[in-house]
Motif scaffolding. Sequence first.
Motif, mmCIF file in Angstrom:
data_model
loop_
_atom_site.group_PDB
_atom_site.id
_atom_site.type_symbol
_atom_site.label_atom_id
_atom_site.label_comp_id
_atom_site.label_asym_id
_atom_site.label_seq_id
_atom_site.Cartn_x
_atom_site.Cartn_y
_atom_site.Cartn_z
ATOM 1 N N TYR A 185 61.240 -8.332 -15.671
ATOM 2 C CA TYR A 185 62.224 -7.461 -16.335
ATOM 3 C C TYR A 185 61.807 -6.000 -16.193
ATOM 4 N N GLN A 186 60.548 -5.720 -16.444
ATOM 5 C CA GLN A 186 60.057 -4.344 -16.352
ATOM 6 C C GLN A 186 60.151 -3.800 -14.934
ATOM 7 N N THR A 187 59.902 -4.651 -13.952
ATOM 8 C CA THR A 187 59.953 -4.209 -12.557
ATOM 9 C C THR A 187 61.348 -3.715 -12.183
ATOM 10 N N THR A 188 62.376 -4.353 -12.733
ATOM 11 C CA THR A 188 63.743 -3.906 -12.481
ATOM 12 C C THR A 188 63.958 -2.494 -13.015
ATOM 13 N N LEU A 189 63.438 -2.212 -14.214
ATOM 14 C CA LEU A 189 63.568 -0.876 -14.791
ATOM 15 C C LEU A 189 62.722 0.135 -14.019
ATOM 16 N N ILE A 190 61.564 -0.298 -13.539
ATOM 17 C CA ILE A 190 60.709 0.575 -12.733
ATOM 18 C C ILE A 190 61.436 0.982 -11.458
ATOM 19 N N GLN A 191 62.075 0.033 -10.818
ATOM 20 C CA GLN A 191 62.816 0.334 -9.589
ATOM 21 C C GLN A 191 63.946 1.315 -9.864
ATOM 22 N N PHE A 192 64.627 1.143 -10.992
ATOM 23 C CA PHE A 192 65.698 2.076 -11.359
ATOM 24 C C PHE A 192 65.127 3.480 -11.519
ATOM 25 N N ALA A 193 64.046 3.602 -12.277
ATOM 26 C CA ALA A 193 63.445 4.921 -12.525
ATOM 27 C C ALA A 193 62.941 5.553 -11.241
ATOM 28 N N ASN A 194 62.382 4.754 -10.358
ATOM 29 C CA ASN A 194 61.864 5.293 -9.098
ATOM 30 C C ASN A 194 62.977 5.809 -8.198
ATOM 31 N N ASN A 195 64.167 5.221 -8.295
ATOM 32 C CA ASN A 195 65.259 5.568 -7.389
ATOM 33 C C ASN A 195 66.204 6.637 -7.935
ATOM 34 N N ILE A 196 66.255 6.797 -9.263
ATOM 35 C CA ILE A 196 67.216 7.723 -9.860
ATOM 36 C C ILE A 196 66.755 9.159 -9.673
ATOM 37 N N GLN A 197 67.703 10.058 -9.502
ATOM 38 C CA GLN A 197 67.376 11.471 -9.287
ATOM 39 C C GLN A 197 67.620 12.327 -10.518
ATOM 40 N N TYR A 198 67.896 11.698 -11.649
ATOM 41 C CA TYR A 198 68.068 12.423 -12.909
ATOM 42 C C TYR A 198 66.875 12.137 -13.810
ATOM 43 N N LEU A 199 66.283 13.189 -14.352
ATOM 44 C CA LEU A 199 65.096 13.050 -15.176
ATOM 45 C C LEU A 199 65.330 12.180 -16.401
ATOM 46 N N ILE A 200 66.349 12.519 -17.224
ATOM 47 C CA ILE A 200 66.513 11.841 -18.505
ATOM 48 C C ILE A 200 66.763 10.345 -18.337
#
Length: 396
Positions: A185-200
């Motif tokens: 579950y956490q890895t999915t959120l990590i991938q999202f954070a790594n790919n998103i270009q918005y800080l917040i």
Amino acid sequence: MSIISIKNTTGFILMTLALIACHAPADISGKLEGTEKKVIKMYLIKPETLRAVGASYLGKVIDSAVVNSDGHFEFHNLPKDKEPVLLELALKISEKAPNYLQTDDPMKSNYMPIIWQSGEPLYITAKLDAFQKSFSIDDPSEINKALLDLRDTSHKAYQSYLAGKHWQIEDGSQLLEKEHAILQYQTTLIQFANNIQYLIPALVALRLLSPENDYERVPEFLVSQCQKWGEKQPDHPWVKQLCKESDPSNLPVLVGDVFPNIKLPMLTKGSLTIKDQLGKKLTIIDLWASWCAPCRKENREVLVPLYNKYHDQGLQIIAYALESDESTWRAAAERDGANLWIQASDLQGDDAPFLKKIRVRTIPANFILDDKGVVIAKNVHAEALMDLVKSYMKKK
């Protein structure tokens, strides 16, 4: 024009302005479905620190609204910041405090993070019995779209890996299975954070990953996020807070680090330094205890077969036990066959100095080192550990 006419005109203008003020459009408004015959109160919460994002009781309540009988609500007391602001729109839950956020199950969460930009009203719709899941914004900005995408990503991953699961953890027998599901579950959120270009949205994903602020199992993620946003937005206060938390001195030994050359007291008496005992190809630093059921299972079903098959080919195992009684430790090691490899302990139980030095609090845990003592992997267990060792020994 007579004085009377002027007075009447002035009075009319003032009355009109008052009426306009009373009916000024709300900064944030919307409709909540499923509120029939229920008194519902909603709150706007402003997290003032990174740690307060997505955390119960830490955010500052800045406004409240009672949902009307038809489901409509309005908020007027919004921040006047020039820059976009992260807010959390939350439903009041029974006797809980206004800034209580339900975080243990995203499918039942009573709040939703949104970005507020001064001068840009938001209209929101949601269902009372599925608030976060059904939450939508009319014509959302790109950054609010990103937060809605994060919500969808989190819910899908939760449904895939965690929803409806019941592990037998009282006796520790399924502790590793539970940890593995949480990590997926956490890895999915990590991938999202790594790919998103918005800080917040990236930081919200980071906080969703662990509302308890426990990143012991994924410290490399904190470091990578600090590096990413430290380059892009180094002056943002939350980036500074993130980078302070991700200082290596606050985290367990990281993948890519040389493992500390610590002197350890041995079961066979005497002591050794880790560097002097490294395997010619691979070393497993294993953290275990006689009372840890998954540790004992790993000893018997994973480490013994690996040691028997690969020790002569260059595999070393150095085990550190969280024990306070030598006889108990010795008996457990002999019963499991774990006395085949190096066994160390300070016999100080959970207060183990070794764990403090490598900044680890949770077992089972392990570090996989190459022949130079560099950490190439961490917390790999069961069949995955057997596959990693087999693959590494083949290519070397």
